[in-house]
Design a protein around this motif. Structure first.
Motif, PDB file in Angstrom:
ATOM      1  N   VAL A 526       0.853  -1.188   0.000  1.00  0.00           N
ATOM      2  CA  VAL A 526       0.000   0.000   0.000  1.00  0.00           C
ATOM      3  C   VAL A 526       0.888   1.237   0.000  1.00  0.00           C
ATOM      4  N   LEU A 527       0.581   2.181  -0.865  1.00  0.00           N
ATOM      5  CA  LEU A 527       1.306   3.463  -0.907  1.00  0.00           C
ATOM      6  C   LEU A 527       0.286   4.589  -0.859  1.00  0.00           C
ATOM      7  N   ILE A 528       0.457   5.492   0.089  1.00  0.00           N
ATOM      8  CA  ILE A 528      -0.372   6.692   0.192  1.00  0.00           C
ATOM      9  C   ILE A 528       0.533   7.892  -0.077  1.00  0.00           C
ATOM     10  N   ASN A 529       0.245   8.598  -1.136  1.00  0.00           N
ATOM     11  CA  ASN A 529       1.119   9.676  -1.607  1.00  0.00           C
ATOM     12  C   ASN A 529       0.659  11.039  -1.104  1.00  0.00           C
ATOM     13  N   GLU A 530       1.564  11.709  -0.402  1.00  0.00           N
ATOM     14  CA  GLU A 530       1.351  13.070   0.085  1.00  0.00           C
ATOM     15  C   GLU A 530       0.096  13.211   0.946  1.00  0.00           C
ATOM     16  N   PRO A 531      -0.006  12.449   2.038  1.00  0.00           N
ATOM     17  CA  PRO A 531      -1.130  12.662   2.951  1.00  0.00           C
ATOM     18  C   PRO A 531      -1.097  14.081   3.501  1.00  0.00           C
ATOM     19  N   GLY A 532      -2.270  14.700   3.581  1.00  0.00           N
ATOM     20  CA  GLY A 532      -2.303  16.121   3.926  1.00  0.00           C
ATOM     21  C   GLY A 532      -2.669  16.432   5.357  1.00  0.00           C
ATOM     22  N   GLY A 533      -3.016  15.428   6.145  1.00  0.00           N
ATOM     23  CA  GLY A 533      -3.399  15.697   7.523  1.00  0.00           C
ATOM     24  C   GLY A 533      -2.227  15.600   8.479  1.00  0.00           C
ATOM     25  N   ASP A 534      -2.553  15.464   9.758  1.00  0.00           N
ATOM     26  CA  ASP A 534      -1.511  15.354  10.780  1.00  0.00           C
ATOM     27  C   ASP A 534      -0.833  13.990  10.742  1.00  0.00           C
ATOM     28  N   LEU A 535      -1.533  12.977  10.234  1.00  0.00           N
ATOM     29  CA  LEU A 535      -0.971  11.633  10.149  1.00  0.00           C
ATOM     30  C   LEU A 535      -0.352  11.424   8.766  1.00  0.00           C
ATOM     31  N   TYR A 536       0.887  10.994   8.736  1.00  0.00           N
ATOM     32  CA  TYR A 536       1.549  10.767   7.454  1.00  0.00           C
ATOM     33  C   TYR A 536       2.491   9.564   7.483  1.00  0.00           C
ATOM     34  N   HIS A 537       2.731   8.995   8.654  1.00  0.00           N
ATOM     35  CA  HIS A 537       3.614   7.829   8.728  1.00  0.00           C
ATOM     36  C   HIS A 537       2.933   6.606   8.105  1.00  0.00           C
ATOM     37  N   GLY A 538       3.766   5.731   7.541  1.00  0.00           N
ATOM     38  CA  GLY A 538       3.226   4.535   6.909  1.00  0.00           C
ATOM     39  C   GLY A 538       2.407   3.686   7.856  1.00  0.00           C
ATOM     40  N   GLY A 539       2.827   3.629   9.123  1.00  0.00           N
ATOM     41  CA  GLY A 539       2.102   2.833  10.105  1.00  0.00           C
ATOM     42  C   GLY A 539       0.718   3.367  10.399  1.00  0.00           C
ATOM     43  N   ASP A 540       0.494   4.666  10.116  1.00  0.00           N
ATOM     44  CA  ASP A 540      -0.810   5.287  10.386  1.00  0.00           C
ATOM     45  C   ASP A 540      -1.707   5.332   9.151  1.00  0.00           C
ATOM     46  N   VAL A 541      -1.131   5.609   7.984  1.00  0.00           N
ATOM     47  CA  VAL A 541      -1.965   5.815   6.803  1.00  0.00           C
ATOM     48  C   VAL A 541      -2.048   4.598   5.889  1.00  0.00           C
ATOM     49  N   ALA A 542      -0.970   3.802   5.814  1.00  0.00           N
ATOM     50  CA  ALA A 542      -0.946   2.664   4.897  1.00  0.00           C
ATOM     51  C   ALA A 542      -1.245   1.335   5.584  1.00  0.00           C
ATOM     52  N   ALA A 543      -0.789   1.155   6.828  1.00  0.00           N
ATOM     53  CA  ALA A 543      -0.969  -0.122   7.528  1.00  0.00           C
ATOM     54  C   ALA A 543      -2.438  -0.498   7.708  1.00  0.00           C
ATOM     55  N   PRO A 544      -3.336   0.437   8.082  1.00  0.00           N
ATOM     56  CA  PRO A 544      -4.747   0.046   8.207  1.00  0.00           C
ATOM     57  C   PRO A 544      -5.357  -0.430   6.887  1.00  0.00           C
ATOM     58  N   VAL A 545      -4.963   0.192   5.788  1.00  0.00           N
ATOM     59  CA  VAL A 545      -5.454  -0.247   4.477  1.00  0.00           C
ATOM     60  C   VAL A 545      -4.952  -1.657   4.180  1.00  0.00           C
ATOM     61  N   PHE A 546      -3.681  -1.884   4.483  1.00  0.00           N
ATOM     62  CA  PHE A 546      -3.111  -3.224   4.308  1.00  0.00           C
ATOM     63  C   PHE A 546      -3.915  -4.251   5.090  1.00  0.00           C
ATOM     64  N   SER A 547      -4.219  -3.953   6.338  1.00  0.00           N
ATOM     65  CA  SER A 547      -4.922  -4.895   7.206  1.00  0.00           C
ATOM     66  C   SER A 547      -6.274  -5.287   6.614  1.00  0.00           C
ATOM     67  N   ARG A 548      -7.040  -4.296   6.168  1.00  0.00           N
ATOM     68  CA  ARG A 548      -8.385  -4.585   5.650  1.00  0.00           C
ATOM     69  C   ARG A 548      -8.329  -5.301   4.305  1.00  0.00           C
ATOM     70  N   VAL A 549      -7.392  -4.895   3.445  1.00  0.00           N
ATOM     71  CA  VAL A 549      -7.276  -5.549   2.138  1.00  0.00           C
ATOM     72  C   VAL A 549      -6.785  -6.982   2.301  1.00  0.00           C
ATOM     73  N   MET A 550      -5.766  -7.182   3.145  1.00  0.00           N
ATOM     74  CA  MET A 550      -5.234  -8.529   3.349  1.00  0.00           C
ATOM     75  C   MET A 550      -6.298  -9.444   3.954  1.00  0.00           C
ATOM     76  N   LYS A 551      -7.013  -8.965   4.957  1.00  0.00           N
ATOM     77  CA  LYS A 551      -8.052  -9.780   5.593  1.00  0.00           C
ATOM     78  C   LYS A 551      -9.113 -10.193   4.572  1.00  0.00           C
ATOM     79  N   GLY A 552      -9.601  -9.217   3.805  1.00  0.00           N
ATOM     80  CA  GLY A 552     -10.626  -9.524   2.816  1.00  0.00           C
ATOM     81  C   GLY A 552     -10.136 -10.484   1.746  1.00  0.00           C
ATOM     82  N   ALA A 553      -8.894 -10.292   1.273  1.00  0.00           N
ATOM     83  CA  ALA A 553      -8.347 -11.146   0.217  1.00  0.00           C
ATOM     84  C   ALA A 553      -8.188 -12.580   0.702  1.00  0.00           C
ATOM     85  N   LEU A 554      -7.688 -12.747   1.934  1.00  0.00           N
ATOM     86  CA  LEU A 554      -7.517 -14.087   2.487  1.00  0.00           C
ATOM     87  C   LEU A 554      -8.858 -14.802   2.613  1.00  0.00           C
TER      88      LEU A 554
END
Length: 589
Positions: A526-554
């Motif tokens: 997962v890549l999130i390009n130029e997040p504009g809010g206070d959260l921008y770390h990969g663990g905050d913006v990309a990891a949750p997307v990974f979790s939901r996509v991986m769970k659904g795919a499995l």
């Protein structure tokens, strides 16, 4: 006297008759000679013109067009199909000869149903009254075609065609692509596999008589049916990934984002989405940048997602062992006048802790503990200077410098993901290599019957150990990437975007991971390009997307959860093994 004159006159008569006779005979001979010469010229010296004139009057070719093949996902769901439409065309010569423009109400009705100005329409039709063909409107619906047919305007005709329709719309737009008005592939797999999808039209050539009846069939060329294309994409995973990505881009006010889902054993791409996307069924007024397949074209410095490669390289070379402890004190070091540092002094760290804390000092010291060429070779072997083999149009090979001179500072920054630029697809292939035991295989956008042969670049033992470390990362630090019921391993990444002359203020948040760790099947990046809010770390913006996509795919693929006990501690037994190795003895670097 009269008798003498009469005799003289009789003597002159034969001479006059002979002269006239020879004159007429000469004229006749001249005419016949001219005709013979002309006939010889036409039939012997220049017969092509006569044949051409004859063929124009009697020779006809009837074509049998074939519809473009369908594009399907791996389960048979339609991603692109051809639907019947009709094209409106005009014969300006007939329009003028039959004075069709006097039917003003009919022309007004035609212009209204096509959305044209009636004056511009009629002026365009009669601009060149000798023309025999002019497109009025391409690919109108059957209902509109029936309405135009009922108008019965002389010189206005309809011709059957087909139009491409994309049921998945914006969800699969960047993968499937689209065709132009002539049904030629322009983007995506529509362009890559244009020849396979198009086939070849058939043709029957025959000769007709003056009444239009067929009198001789000269040749028959059978149509070559197009083939359907079956992609590796699973549209269920594709839709899930797009939904989650679109929500994240909106929630974090990012400019764009990408998600790649792939099978680690076959290299088949199960999901590939970008946001923003576009509607391939209606591309009017769509900005050009939306057509770009960012997951394969746009490069970014991968940041800390490269730290597992630095650890693995040190293990492969032997400058580090599973029990190695790195002294990162005092939390910073100067290399060639430039500073490498951690946010604070973390002291002594084992390999698990280096990844958990994402220590720049730890990976930098590991990188400098091995020969430059060995470290660089591992990055090149990972495929960061080549495309992934998907065959998709516009795929970037990344940016990995192949030069002789590298400073210690450059090697140090390379160890934590700066100084190279890669695509999300390349990052996915690297993590797939880790997950399948160290064999690099090409990615595929089409469904495969069997896994391709790969190239072993890392040892199975070390990649399995690294997966255990990555599982520890998710358990201890990247907790937003956890998937309930499954053991997951992965790494966050946060990189500052480069600008001319240095780095700016924009960030890229990444997460790359695999699951289930007990028997890896899927990789998700997962890549999130130029997040504009206070959260921008990969663990905050990309990891949750990974979790939901991986769970659904499995779950979609019916991949069983890892065998966990009630308290879910089985994974920790492996982490304990790592800890025991550290406690049993260690070396300092």
């Amino acid at each position: 006297m009269n008798k003498a004159a009469s005799k003289k006159s009789n003597k002159n008569k034969p001479n006059s008759v002979a002269w006239r006779f020879y004159l007429v005979l000469g004229v006749i001979l001249l005419v016949y000679s001219g005709l013979a010469a002309r006939s010889a010229y036409i039939q012997v010296i220049e017969p092509d013109m006569l044949r051409k004139q004859g063929d124009m009057r009697s020779l006809r070719t009837l074509s049998s067009d074939v519809q473009r093949g369908s594009i399907l996902d791996r389960t048979g769901a339609e991603l692109a199909i051809s639907v019947p439409v009709e094209t409106v065309w005009a014969d300006p010569k007939i329009v003028v000869e039959r004075n069709a423009l006097t039917m003003t109400e009919h022309w007004q009705a035609l212009a209204d149903v096509l959305g044209h100005d009636v004056n511009k329409l009629t002026n365009r039709v009669v601009k060149n009254p000798k023309r025999r063909f002019l497109y009025v409107e391409r690919q109108v619906s059957p209902a509109v075609a029936d309405y135009i047919k009922a108008l019965k305007i002389p010189g206005i005709h309809l011709r059957k065609e087909s139009k491409r329709f994309y049921p998945a719309g914006e969800i699969s737009a960047h993968v499937v692509g689209f065709t132009n008005v002539d049904d030629k592939g322009i983007e995506g797999v529509e362009r890559v596999y244009d020849q396979l999808l198009t086939g070849a039209s058939g043709a029957k050539q025959f000769r007709k008589d003056a009444k239009g009846r067929k009198i001789e069939i000269l040749s028959v060329e059978a149509a070559e049916k197009p083939q359907d294309l079956v992609l590796s994409i699973d549209q269920r995973i594709q839709a899930l990934a797009y939904k989650e990505l679109k929500g994240a881009v909106s929630a974090f006010k990012a400019t764009s984002g990408s998600v790649v889902v792939a099978n680690v054993h076959t290299g088949e791409i199960l999901g590939l989405v970008n946001n923003p996307s576009y509607n391939p069924n209606n591309r009017a007024n769509t900005a050009q940048h939306r057509f770009r397949n960012r997951a394969i074209t746009d490069m970014a410095e991968p940041g800390s997602t490269m730290k597992p490669l630095s650890v693995l390289s040190a293990l492969e070379f032997g400058s580090a062992e599973k029990s190695t402890v790195i002294n990162t004190s005092p939390g910073r070091m100067r290399l060639g006048g430039r500073l490498v540092k951690d946010p604070f002094n973390r002291g002594k760290l084992n390999l698990q802790e280096i990844l958990n804390t994402s220590s720049n000092m730890g990976t930098a010291k590991l990188a400098l503990s091995m020969p430059k060429d060995f470290l660089l070779d591992k990055f090149f072997e990972a495929g960061f200077s080549e495309d992934t083999g998907s065959g998709l149009i516009g795929e970037s090979a990344g940016l990995m410098h192949d030069r002789q001179r590298w400073s210690k500072f450059e090697l140090a920054t390379l160890s934590f993901g700066y100084g190279l630029a890669i695509t999300p697809m390349q990052l996915a292939r690297f993590y797939a290599t880790l997950a399948n035991g160290g064999t690099k295989i090409p990615f595929s956008i089409t469904k495969l019957d069997k896994a391709p042969e790969g190239e072993r670049i890392y040892s199975t033992e070390m990649t399995q150990y690294l997966l255990a470390l990555l599982e520890g990362v998710v358990e201890e630090s990247a907790t937003k990437a956890k998937v309930e019921g499954y053991r997951v391993g992965g790494k966050t990444g946060t990189s500052i975007k480069a600008i001319a002359g240095g780095y700016g203020n924009d960030y890229v948040g990444l997460f790359a991971g695999v699951a289930p760790i007990s028997d890896p099947e899927l990789v998700v990046v997962v890549l999130i390009n130029e997040p504009g809010g206070d959260l921008y770390h990969g663990g905050d913006v990309a990891a949750p997307v990974f979790s939901r996509v991986m769970k659904g795919a499995l779950q979609i693929l019916n991949i069983a959860p890892d065998k966990l006990n009630k308290s879910g501690q089985e994974r920790r037994s492996q982490s304990a093994n790592v800890g025991n190795a550290v406690a049993g003895g260690h070396s300092n670097v």
